[in-house]
Design a protein around this motif. Structure first.
Motif, PDB file in Angstrom:
ATOM      1  N   ALA A  39       0.847  -1.179   0.000  1.00 47.29           N
ATOM      2  CA  ALA A  39       0.000   0.000   0.000  1.00 47.29           C
ATOM      3  C   ALA A  39       0.887   1.235   0.000  1.00 47.29           C
ATOM      4  O   ALA A  39       2.099   1.155   0.242  1.00 47.29           O
ATOM      5  CB  ALA A  39      -0.933   0.006   1.210  1.00 47.29           C
ATOM      6  N   ASP A  40       0.277   2.385  -0.268  1.00 46.93           N
ATOM      7  CA  ASP A  40       1.029   3.641  -0.286  1.00 46.93           C
ATOM      8  C   ASP A  40       1.268   4.181   1.124  1.00 46.93           C
ATOM      9  O   ASP A  40       2.336   4.706   1.429  1.00 46.93           O
ATOM     10  CB  ASP A  40       0.267   4.698  -1.102  1.00 46.93           C
ATOM     11  CG  ASP A  40       0.025   4.263  -2.528  1.00 46.93           C
ATOM     12  OD1 ASP A  40       0.995   3.828  -3.188  1.00 46.93           O
ATOM     13  OD2 ASP A  40      -1.129   4.332  -2.980  1.00 46.93           O
ATOM     14  N   VAL A  41       0.244   4.073   1.962  1.00 45.84           N
ATOM     15  CA  VAL A  41       0.277   4.680   3.296  1.00 45.84           C
ATOM     16  C   VAL A  41      -0.092   3.625   4.322  1.00 45.84           C
ATOM     17  O   VAL A  41      -0.979   2.793   4.093  1.00 45.84           O
ATOM     18  CB  VAL A  41      -0.726   5.860   3.384  1.00 45.84           C
ATOM     19  CG1 VAL A  41      -0.717   6.482   4.785  1.00 45.84           C
ATOM     20  CG2 VAL A  41      -0.406   6.912   2.325  1.00 45.84           C
ATOM     21  N   LEU A  42       0.583   3.650   5.466  1.00 49.00           N
ATOM     22  CA  LEU A  42       0.236   2.777   6.583  1.00 49.00           C
ATOM     23  C   LEU A  42      -0.481   3.585   7.658  1.00 49.00           C
ATOM     24  O   LEU A  42      -0.003   4.644   8.080  1.00 49.00           O
ATOM     25  CB  LEU A  42       1.487   2.146   7.194  1.00 49.00           C
ATOM     26  CG  LEU A  42       1.217   1.225   8.392  1.00 49.00           C
ATOM     27  CD1 LEU A  42       0.508  -0.049   7.962  1.00 49.00           C
ATOM     28  CD2 LEU A  42       2.505   0.894   9.143  1.00 49.00           C
ATOM     29  N   LEU A  43      -1.615   3.076   8.120  1.00 51.93           N
ATOM     30  CA  LEU A  43      -2.346   3.667   9.232  1.00 51.93           C
ATOM     31  C   LEU A  43      -2.163   2.773  10.450  1.00 51.93           C
ATOM     32  O   LEU A  43      -2.494   1.583  10.412  1.00 51.93           O
ATOM     33  CB  LEU A  43      -3.841   3.776   8.889  1.00 51.93           C
ATOM     34  CG  LEU A  43      -4.186   4.548   7.611  1.00 51.93           C
ATOM     35  CD1 LEU A  43      -5.690   4.494   7.357  1.00 51.93           C
ATOM     36  CD2 LEU A  43      -3.705   5.989   7.679  1.00 51.93           C
ATOM     37  N   GLU A 114      11.030  12.246   8.486  1.00 54.91           N
ATOM     38  CA  GLU A 114      10.322  12.471   7.236  1.00 54.91           C
ATOM     39  C   GLU A 114       9.386  11.297   6.956  1.00 54.91           C
ATOM     40  O   GLU A 114       9.762  10.135   7.151  1.00 54.91           O
ATOM     41  CB  GLU A 114      11.312  12.601   6.076  1.00 54.91           C
ATOM     42  CG  GLU A 114      12.081  13.908   6.044  1.00 54.91           C
ATOM     43  CD  GLU A 114      11.199  15.096   5.687  1.00 54.91           C
ATOM     44  OE1 GLU A 114      10.228  14.903   4.935  1.00 54.91           O
ATOM     45  OE2 GLU A 114      11.477  16.206   6.175  1.00 54.91           O
ATOM     46  N   GLY A 115       8.169  11.597   6.535  1.00 57.43           N
ATOM     47  CA  GLY A 115       7.254  10.552   6.104  1.00 57.43           C
ATOM     48  C   GLY A 115       6.530   9.826   7.213  1.00 57.43           C
ATOM     49  O   GLY A 115       5.830   8.848   6.961  1.00 57.43           O
ATOM     50  N   ILE A 116       6.708  10.267   8.457  1.00 58.42           N
ATOM     51  CA  ILE A 116       5.977   9.687   9.588  1.00 58.42           C
ATOM     52  C   ILE A 116       5.273  10.831  10.307  1.00 58.42           C
ATOM     53  O   ILE A 116       5.900  11.837  10.640  1.00 58.42           O
ATOM     54  CB  ILE A 116       6.904   8.949  10.574  1.00 58.42           C
ATOM     55  CG1 ILE A 116       7.780   7.935   9.844  1.00 58.42           C
ATOM     56  CG2 ILE A 116       6.079   8.250  11.657  1.00 58.42           C
ATOM     57  CD1 ILE A 116       8.817   7.262  10.737  1.00 58.42           C
ATOM     58  N   ASP A 117       3.970  10.687  10.525  1.00 50.20           N
ATOM     59  CA  ASP A 117       3.188  11.719  11.206  1.00 50.20           C
ATOM     60  C   ASP A 117       2.265  11.071  12.219  1.00 50.20           C
ATOM     61  O   ASP A 117       2.022   9.857  12.178  1.00 50.20           O
ATOM     62  CB  ASP A 117       2.351  12.515  10.196  1.00 50.20           C
ATOM     63  CG  ASP A 117       3.189  13.504   9.399  1.00 50.20           C
ATOM     64  OD1 ASP A 117       3.727  14.445  10.004  1.00 50.20           O
ATOM     65  OD2 ASP A 117       3.317  13.314   8.173  1.00 50.20           O
ATOM     66  N   TYR A 118       1.725  11.885  13.113  1.00 52.84           N
ATOM     67  CA  TYR A 118       0.706  11.436  14.055  1.00 52.84           C
ATOM     68  C   TYR A 118      -0.491  12.373  13.946  1.00 52.84           C
ATOM     69  O   TYR A 118      -0.372  13.523  13.516  1.00 52.84           O
ATOM     70  CB  TYR A 118       1.232  11.426  15.490  1.00 52.84           C
ATOM     71  CG  TYR A 118       1.709  12.761  15.990  1.00 52.84           C
ATOM     72  CD1 TYR A 118       0.817  13.707  16.511  1.00 52.84           C
ATOM     73  CD2 TYR A 118       3.049  13.102  15.945  1.00 52.84           C
ATOM     74  CE1 TYR A 118       1.252  14.948  16.956  1.00 52.84           C
ATOM     75  CE2 TYR A 118       3.499  14.331  16.385  1.00 52.84           C
ATOM     76  CZ  TYR A 118       2.595  15.249  16.887  1.00 52.84           C
ATOM     77  OH  TYR A 118       3.027  16.471  17.326  1.00 52.84           O
ATOM     78  N   ASP A 125      -2.711  15.902   5.478  1.00 49.35           N
ATOM     79  CA  ASP A 125      -3.133  15.833   4.078  1.00 49.35           C
ATOM     80  C   ASP A 125      -2.052  15.131   3.271  1.00 49.35           C
ATOM     81  O   ASP A 125      -0.906  15.590   3.220  1.00 49.35           O
ATOM     82  CB  ASP A 125      -3.372  17.247   3.536  1.00 49.35           C
ATOM     83  CG  ASP A 125      -4.021  17.228   2.152  1.00 49.35           C
ATOM     84  OD1 ASP A 125      -3.477  16.572   1.253  1.00 49.35           O
ATOM     85  OD2 ASP A 125      -5.065  17.882   1.976  1.00 49.35           O
ATOM     86  N   ILE A 126      -2.416  14.008   2.668  1.00 50.39           N
ATOM     87  CA  ILE A 126      -1.486  13.262   1.828  1.00 50.39           C
ATOM     88  C   ILE A 126      -2.082  13.176   0.430  1.00 50.39           C
ATOM     89  O   ILE A 126      -3.066  12.461   0.207  1.00 50.39           O
ATOM     90  CB  ILE A 126      -1.206  11.849   2.378  1.00 50.39           C
ATOM     91  CG1 ILE A 126      -0.687  11.928   3.816  1.00 50.39           C
ATOM     92  CG2 ILE A 126      -0.206  11.116   1.488  1.00 50.39           C
ATOM     93  CD1 ILE A 126      -0.470  10.578   4.473  1.00 50.39           C
ATOM     94  N   ASN A 127      -1.543  13.950  -0.476  1.00 49.65           N
ATOM     95  CA  ASN A 127      -2.021  13.990  -1.867  1.00 49.65           C
ATOM     96  C   ASN A 127      -3.533  14.205  -1.945  1.00 49.65           C
ATOM     97  O   ASN A 127      -4.232  13.562  -2.739  1.00 49.65           O
ATOM     98  CB  ASN A 127      -1.646  12.702  -2.603  1.00 49.65           C
ATOM     99  CG  ASN A 127      -0.143  12.550  -2.752  1.00 49.65           C
ATOM    100  OD1 ASN A 127       0.594  13.535  -2.717  1.00 49.65           O
ATOM    101  ND2 ASN A 127       0.321  11.327  -2.911  1.00 49.65           N
ATOM    102  N   GLY A 128      -4.042  15.109  -1.097  1.00 50.16           N
ATOM    103  CA  GLY A 128      -5.455  15.465  -1.143  1.00 50.16           C
ATOM    104  C   GLY A 128      -6.367  14.600  -0.310  1.00 50.16           C
ATOM    105  O   GLY A 128      -7.556  14.908  -0.180  1.00 50.16           O
ATOM    106  N   ILE A 129      -5.858  13.523   0.269  1.00 57.50           N
ATOM    107  CA  ILE A 129      -6.638  12.686   1.186  1.00 57.50           C
ATOM    108  C   ILE A 129      -6.321  13.135   2.610  1.00 57.50           C
ATOM    109  O   ILE A 129      -5.165  13.165   3.025  1.00 57.50           O
ATOM    110  CB  ILE A 129      -6.311  11.191   1.027  1.00 57.50           C
ATOM    111  CG1 ILE A 129      -6.538  10.746  -0.413  1.00 57.50           C
ATOM    112  CG2 ILE A 129      -7.145  10.360   2.001  1.00 57.50           C
ATOM    113  CD1 ILE A 129      -7.958  10.867  -0.896  1.00 57.50           C
TER     114      ILE A 129
END
Length: 303
Positions: A39-43, A114-118, A125-129
């Motif tokens: 997947a692109d993003v991990l939740l 970089e690339g890790i947020d909470y 906002d990640i590419n409009g999502i």
């Protein structure tokens, strides 16, 4: 864009908290199911693990598999296992509380990557999502709303039966209430629920005993085999009161298309139909412990 759901990683369940997490060791534990469902993003909706340094090491290893990672924090991310750790965070936390100091430290560590947020009353906002959320927290509503028990009753159950009462500082012995963190978190949920496409909390927004019957595969027919089954299963209800909060106002009025939670160490999906006819897909996909979960897989959603 695709989003993988992986809750309740509890990294110290799977790795030695006192040793560095090498790439080969991490991959030996997790690679098989991470690569199976790309997947692109991990939740990651909370319960990352008990030790911040190890948590960050593991998040950085996860980053090798995903363009972006978004986490929130669960009850175990507030835990302080051991007197030396309690003392350390008491010095850092002061009047705000030792457990809160641990979470703030974890936030600062994530902020530096970089690339890790909470999300904690915030929206990413990640590419409009838009991904929004907070820890959320249990509120006792599974019991209190139907008049079955009072706030004091639920407080007593929490104090005597839940690790949270002793592992989150200040503890229940010092006057803490089971819903303190719920009230602390509520304004954070209020700030984001109409601003996101994906809502993420650690605790389920479904304060319904029926949910847990589904999630834990309640089988009334087994009453015919073991008369103790029903009583034992119903006893779980005391604990399930600390696995959900009444999130109906957010589900009914929010902008989210998906709601992701953890905490239960189960896999769960339900399509919630609102009064206006719109739907929200509610997901849980928690690993907890790998024991007996050789077939564990990620849940992937697409927006």
């Amino acid at each position: 864009m695709t989003f993988a759901i992986l809750g309740d990683t509890h990294f110290d369940f799977h790795l030695n908290a006192n040793a560095p997490v090498t790439e080969s060791l991490f991959d030996m534990r997790f690679k098989h199911f991470l690569e199976a469902s790309p997947a692109d993003v991990l939740l990651l909706p909370g319960d990352i693990g008990h030790y911040n340094t190890q948590n960050l090491e593991c998040l950085k290893h996860l980053r090798r598999y995903y363009h972006h990672i978004v986490v929130t924090f669960g009850n175990h991310d507030y835990y302080l296992p051991g007197e030396s750790i309690v003392s350390r965070y008491k010095e850092l936390g002061g009047s705000a509380g030792a457990s809160r100091a641990r979470v703030e430290e974890m936030k600062a560590m994530i902020d530096a990557e970089e690339g890790i947020d909470y999300v904690d009353g915030t929206v990413i906002d990640i590419n409009g999502i838009r991904i929004g959320g907070a820890s959320g927290w249990y509120d006792g509503s599974l019991y209190i709303s139907d008049g079955e028990k009072t706030h004091a009753d639920v407080q007593s159950i929490w104090r005597w039966k839940m690790n949270d009462a002793n592992m989150i500082h200040p503890t229940g012995t010092n006057g803490a209430k089971f819903d303190d963190l719920f009230h602390e978190q509520k304004y954070r949920l209020d700030a984001v629920y109409q601003q996101c496409d994906i809502m993420m909390t650690h605790v389920s927004p479904l304060s319904e005993w029926e949910q847990f019957k589904v999630m834990y595969n309640y089988q009334p027919a087994l009453d015919q085999i073991d008369h103790k089954y029903s009583a034992n299963h119903e006893a779980l209800k005391e604990y399930r009161a600390f696995y959900c909060f009444d999130g109906k106002e957010y589900l009914e009025n929010g902008s989210m298309k998906h709601w992701v939670f953890g905490h239960t160490h189960q896999r769960f999906h339900r399509t919630y139909t609102r009064q206006d006819g719109k739907t929200v897909d509610i997901h849980c996909n928690s690993i907890g412990q790998l024991v007996g979960k050789n077939t564990f897989g990620l849940k992937v959603i697409e927006l």
